[in-house]
Motif scaffolding. Structure first.
Motif: not given
Ligand code: UDP
Length: 501
Positions: A24, A27, A265, A298, A356-357, A359, A374, A376-379, A382
């Motif tokens: 994460s 990405i 991705r 992740s 892995w999905a 997403q 949870h 996570g900033w990426n999520t 998104e």
């Molecule tokens: N992600 C994904 N498929 C999964 C799990 C995660 O594509 O099954 C991607 C999600 O789109 C995001 C990143 O992985 O870009 C996860 O980052 P996030 O900051 O949300 O959480 P972290 O992995 O740091 O806990």
């Protein structure tokens, strides 16, 4: 008298990116690198083979599109630190006993990377916050370092507030609420919700201090955020820390424009594995806004006791759902989940994705109605971009602060009620019961408050799209930043010309 000033207009600006070795962090910084390349910058991403395998396909596609971008692979010293070949990244499957060794291996690469900054003639380096040493390396070369800070501006502002004001020091109990001083909004937390390294000094506190020092020595910071989302906190953060900073997000929306970019991705293999795309057919059979997407990023694997509560909450909610579950460790059994999967497949209420999905692709499907996340900033970014409200369930890192942005500031989410911050993949004693999960889901998907949240997040989703278009806030920041870096290079070049007799 100095020599004449020389213009170097024709040369492309050369920027090196160094991602940290966790999915994460990889990405977004890789997406930022790709964004720079879209802006006519020459980009090299330095990383190790396993990390590269996560994103190399997207770099190849960008190169084929004519962008000046490549990966420079350096070998991870696995055997020297006693790790099996191929173990070099941090994710949900990283055995706890190997974490310190990966960190050790990574630190052994510093010299080689520093040499590469020089050999590849970088005009600027963009490095993850977990590489504080790169600020000094850039200073030695006389080039700017930009620090990539993962997480929201609000989270970094909150950490700054706790560190400076210590609002938790005189409270009576672990669960008593206190205010985070000096922030633009009244935000309340409890001691248990603070990261342990902010409660009392730990080794990580020391690392964070090094990171903050290196941020001060850097030219500025980059955030995957956008002004319309948390501009107040962007301004607050810059003022409170006295640093320069640019919001250039949502980067994922900006650079992942077609399906192949979205599909692979974060997991290069997914493109091949997901050819069947059962989830897509399943989602396409569902009404608009009806399906919950449940994922915890992740890095996290819940224990069985918590998985049972989630499964029951989902089944009893009456809503259709996609649930992404990390594959079990070898030898671990979860017959409960196997039964559950068969049952919800038979009733057509649920679809489980193991591992892995894709997403980004899932979140652009009209059938999705909301997320359980949870934080996570990426999520979060998104989800905002896709226009979905969230049931928030923070676990570790800065996620409890991100939750506040979603629930208290933007009011686009409802808290599941997580009470205790924990270390990554250390689940402590807290198990959130199905009743609490169910309550949050019901509110999220409701026509009352849920609909209000949906309306607000859709407005932000529109703002996200505008931010990256011509004239948008992130687009303007990006143009300004590239121009500033070009001017710095010119100054550096002219200084060199001036001192050479
Ligand atoms: N992600 C994904 N498929 C999964 C799990 C995660 O594509 O099954 C991607 C999600 O789109 C995001 C990143 O992985 O870009 C996860 O980052 P996030 O900051 O949300 O959480 P972290 O992995 O740091 O806990």
């Amino acid at each position: 008298m100095g020599s004449p000033q020389v213009e170097v207009e024709d040369d492309k600006l050369k920027v090196i990116f160094v991602p940290f070795l966790s999915t994460s962090h990889i990405i977004p910084i890789v997406d930022i690198g790709r964004l720079f390349a879209m802006h006519d910058v020459d980009v090299t991403i330095i990383t190790t083979p396993v990390a590269a395998s996560i994103f190399q396909n997207s770099i190849d596609r960008d190169a084929a599109r004519g962008h000046s971008i490549r990966t420079h692979i350096i070998k991870f010293p696995a055997s020297q630190v006693g790790l099996p070949e191929g173990v070099e990244t941090f994710n949900a499957d990283t055995p706890p006993g190997m974490i310190a060794k990966i960190a050790q291996g990574l630190s052994m690469l510093e010299e080689e990377m520093e040499q590469l900054f020089e050999d590849l003639e970088a005009d600027c380096i963009v490095t993850d916050m977990f590489y504080p040493w790169t600020a000094d390396a850039a200073a030695k070369l006389g080039i700017p370092r930009l620090i990539f800070l993962g997480g929201s501006y609000l989270a970094h502002s909150a950490q700054h507030s706790v560190k400076n004001y210590m609002p938790h020091k005189d409270i009576g109990s672990d669960t008593e609420k206190f205010n985070l001083p000096g922030l633009p909004h009244k935000l309340e937390m409890t001691l248990l919700q603070l990261p342990d390294w902010l409660r009392a000094p730990t080794g990580y506190t020391y690392l964070m201090e090094m990171i903050r020092d290196s941020e001060k020595k850097s030219y500025g910071s980059l955030f995957d955020s956008f002004y319309e989302l948390e501009g107040t906190y962007q301004e607050h953060y810059k003022k409170a820390t006295g640093t320069k900073s640019w919001s250039i997000g949502p980067v994922s929306l900006w650079v992942n424009q077609d399906a192949s970019d979205k599909a692979g991705r974060g997991n290069g293999k997914a493109e091949q594995e997901d050819k069947g795309q059962g989830w897509l057919e399943w989602l396409n059979s569902k009404p608009d806004n009806s399906v919950l997407y449940v994922s915890f990023g992740s890095m996290s694997k819940f224990p069985s006791s918590q998985l049972v509560e989630i499964a029951q909450a989902l089944e009893e909610s009456g809503h259709d759902f996609i649930w992404v579950i990390k594959k079990k460790d070898e030898g671990e059994e979860d017959s409960f989940l196997e039964e559950f999967e068969k049952r919800v497949a038979a009733s057509n209420k649920g679809y489980l994705i193991w591992g892995w999905a894709p997403q980004l692709l899932i979140l652009e499907n009209k059938a999705i109605g909301g997320l359980v996340t949870h934080c996570g900033w990426n999520t979060i970014i998104e989800s905002v971009n896709a226009g979905f409200p969230m049931a928030t369930w923070p676990l570790f890192a800065e996620q409890f602060f991100n939750e506040k942005l979603v629930t208290d500031v933007l009011k686009i989410g409802v808290a599941v009620g997580a009470k205790e911050w924990r270390n990554w993949n250390d689940f402590g004693k807290e198990v959130i019961k199905k009743e609490e999960i169910g309550k949050a889901i019901a509110l999220l998907m409701s026509n009352g408050e849920g609909a209000d949240m949906r309306k607000r997040v859709r407005a932000l989703s529109d703002a996200a799209k505008r931010a990256v278009q011509v004239g948008g806030s992130s687009q303007a920041n990006m143009l300004e930043l590239v121009q500033e870096l070009k001017e710095l290079r010119l100054q550096r070049f002219n200084r060199k010309v001036t001192v050479i007799p």
